[in-house]
Design an enzyme around this catalytic site. Structure first.
Site, PDB file in Angstrom:
ATOM      1  CG  ASP A 139     -22.236  -4.602 -13.144  1.00  0.00           C
ATOM      2  OD1 ASP A 139     -21.054  -4.809 -12.806  1.00  0.00           O
ATOM      3  OD2 ASP A 139     -23.210  -4.975 -12.478  1.00  0.00           O
ATOM      4  CG  ASP A 146     -33.876  28.047 -25.923  1.00  0.00           C
ATOM      5  OD1 ASP A 146     -33.902  29.073 -25.215  1.00  0.00           O
ATOM      6  OD2 ASP A 146     -33.570  28.065 -27.132  1.00  0.00           O
ATOM      7  CE  LYS A 196     -17.366  22.307 -11.236  1.00  0.00           C
ATOM      8  NZ  LYS A 196     -17.145  21.408 -10.096  1.00  0.00           N
ATOM      9  CG  HIS A 218     -11.026  18.830 -11.974  1.00  0.00           C
ATOM     10  ND1 HIS A 218     -12.228  19.381 -12.373  1.00  0.00           N
ATOM     11  CD2 HIS A 218     -10.824  19.235 -10.698  1.00  0.00           C
ATOM     12  CE1 HIS A 218     -12.728  20.103 -11.387  1.00  0.00           C
ATOM     13  NE2 HIS A 218     -11.900  20.037 -10.352  1.00  0.00           N
ATOM     14  CG  HIS A 269     -17.862  21.405  -6.306  1.00  0.00           C
ATOM     15  ND1 HIS A 269     -17.685  20.112  -6.755  1.00  0.00           N
ATOM     16  CD2 HIS A 269     -16.666  22.010  -6.473  1.00  0.00           C
ATOM     17  CE1 HIS A 269     -16.447  19.947  -7.159  1.00  0.00           C
ATOM     18  NE2 HIS A 269     -15.803  21.073  -7.008  1.00  0.00           N
ATOM     19  CE  LYS A 303     -15.111  17.286 -10.285  1.00  0.00           C
ATOM     20  NZ  LYS A 303     -13.988  17.309  -9.409  1.00  0.00           N
TER      21      LYS A 303
END
Length: 479
Positions: free
Chosen positions: A404, A226, A221, A397, A219, A399
């Site tokens: 704090d 470089d 990404k 979508h 899952h 996440k």
């Protein structure tokens, strides 16, 4: 006929007893959490045919990766990190306590390093920055995505990679065999013809198909350019993430760009998955910046990864430790909210001791069972003093987690069992007030597109809605 039927029914009773005992023994020996074990025993015992099919294809069995890949990756990490293992980092005072807590909980997540951090809250800017980084690549471009659609964004990004491959840049692409199933081999042919290498993670083909592999997906990404520029977050490669092609219906998501030493963590995660997919990873050192060649940046970041091939559950521990250590605020954004007992109690306890706990979830989830299970947690959270908001439309979508004044998490993991224990995920933990403030401002802006859920609204919901939510919660450990 009646006598025969009576004999059959009499024979079924001991068979059922044997089946339930066998199921219970098998599940207990798996050493899962008590909640997950009981949920699976219930499903397998009382819905045997359906339960076996579900467990066979989607059950939470540990996925043993190739030992050779693990050993090679570990040796590389040890070799490439030895040079800076003794280096110390200047951490802002507000983040010192939380960073120490998270490092203790995460264990082998890897030492923090510095990077410049750039946050993207919409797809147009993220894709533009990604394409610009690719255009500047001189040595290599590594990409790993759960979903790569052969749409306008997917085709455009592929063509940019073709240009760099033709210019002699090493291009490696790893896509999930399930999430990117629409991108067929003919879609990747131009890139392969240009010299790029494209592979699938757990490809679901007739020749290599294994039922036990179907449930274990990357899952993640990840993009590394470089060795010093990296991207990760919630955005896949698809038109739905940008208003350039989707207009006002573009999904609300969050992504992050890192520039600096912290990118090494993303590179090592990519190479682990690349090796598993059968890719060549000789001379990994050549794809990592030499010690001292990358100037120190201003922000301290930690790359945390986890998956079903190890028992650390590092990302789960990171979320739990962060929330458990919160003193003033917890701002959680997640498209799937199905906490386990530990993270649920961390949230309620933080709210009870006076922290500003706010949770942002989608108004309507794309998986009704998961959405129903999420609502079953609302009453206890609201009674503890937490506040819950439902966003949308459009689709949420993102996440992220802000704790704090100086801890911010951005990554690919949802707040559910699948991300914590089944999928291969990656998260960036930034111990920095600037990043935390930026994500907090984005959170406040998102609230202008959300409706707050009150305890009166939850208690006043129709009986069948509350019953469905409570029933779905019984299955939350296996969702």
């Amino acid at each position: 006929m009646d006598a025969l039927e009576g004999l059959l029914w009499a024979a079924l009773t001991p068979l059922e007893v044997v089946w339930v005992i066998a199921v219970a023994v098998y599940m207990v020996m798996q050493r899962r959490s008590a909640q997950a074990t009981m949920a699976w025993i219930f499903v397998l015992a009382f819905l045997p045919l359906f339960g076996v099919l579900v467990y066979f294809f989607f059950g939470p069995r540990r996925f043993e990766r190739r030992k050779r890949r693990r050993a090679r990756a570990l040796r590389t990490v040890e070799r490439t990190t030895a040079a800076d293992a003794g280096a110390s980092l200047e951490v802002p005072d507000p983040a010192t306590r939380l960073m120490s807590l998270c490092e203790a909980a995460v264990g082998l997540a890897g030492r923090p390093r510095t990077a410049e951090v750039r946050i993207f809250t919409e797809g147009r800017a993220k894709y533009a920055a990604l394409e610009a980084a690719i255009a500047e690549a001189t040595h290599h471009v590594h990409l790993e995505y759960y979903i790569w659609e052969p749409d306008r964004i997917g085709t455009r990004l592929r063509d940019r990679l073709c240009e760099r491959a033709k210019a002699g840049v090493k291009v490696r692409v790893l896509v999930d065999g399930f999430g990117s199933s629409k991108a067929h081999d003919r879609f990747w042919k131009p890139l392969r013809d240009a010299g790029g290498d494209v592979r699938r993670f757990n490809a679901l083909t007739l020749a290599r198909w294994r039922p036990r592999m179907a449930n274990f997906r990357t899952h993640r990404k990840i993009v590394v350019v470089d060795g010093t520029v990296g991207f990760t977050g919630g955005m896949n490669v698809t038109d739905v993430h940008t208003d350039e092609h989707t207009g006002e219906e573009a999904w609300r998501d969050t992504h992050v760009e890192l520039r600096g030493l912290a990118v090494k963590g993303l590179q090592m995660v990519f190479f682990e998955d690349w090796l598993y997919a059968g890719g060549d990873a000789r001379d990994i050192d050549a794809y990592l910046p030499a010690p001292g060649s990358v100037p120190a940046a201003s922000r301290v970041c930690q790359i945390v990864s986890s998956g079903p091939d190890e028992n650390l559950d590092a990302i789960h521990k990171l979320f739990f430790a962060s929330i458990a250590g919160a003193g003033a605020r917890v701002l959680l954004t997640t498209p799937y909210f199905v906490p386990d007992e530990a993270t649920f109690h961390a949230l309620t306890t933080a709210a009870l001791r006076g922290a500003d706990v706010r949770i942002l979830v989608p108004k309507g989830g794309d998986v009704p069972l998961v959405a129903a299970a999420a609502r079953s947690y609302y009453p206890e959270l609201l009674e503890a003093g937490a506040r819950i908001f439902e966003y949308g439309p459009p689709v949420l979508h993102s996440k992220t987690l802000v704790v704090d004044d100086a801890l911010a998490l951005v990554g690919t993991a949802n707040f559910d069992n699948r991300s914590f224990r089944l999928n291969f995920e990656v998260v960036v933990a930034a111990y920095d007030a600037g990043t935390a403030d930026e994500l907090a401002r984005a959170f406040e802006h998102d609230l202008t597109h959300a409706r707050e859920i009150t305890l009166a609204m939850v208690r006043g919901a129709p009986f069948h809605t509350r019953l469905a939510a409570s029933a779905a919660r019984l299955l939350s450990p296996i969702l």
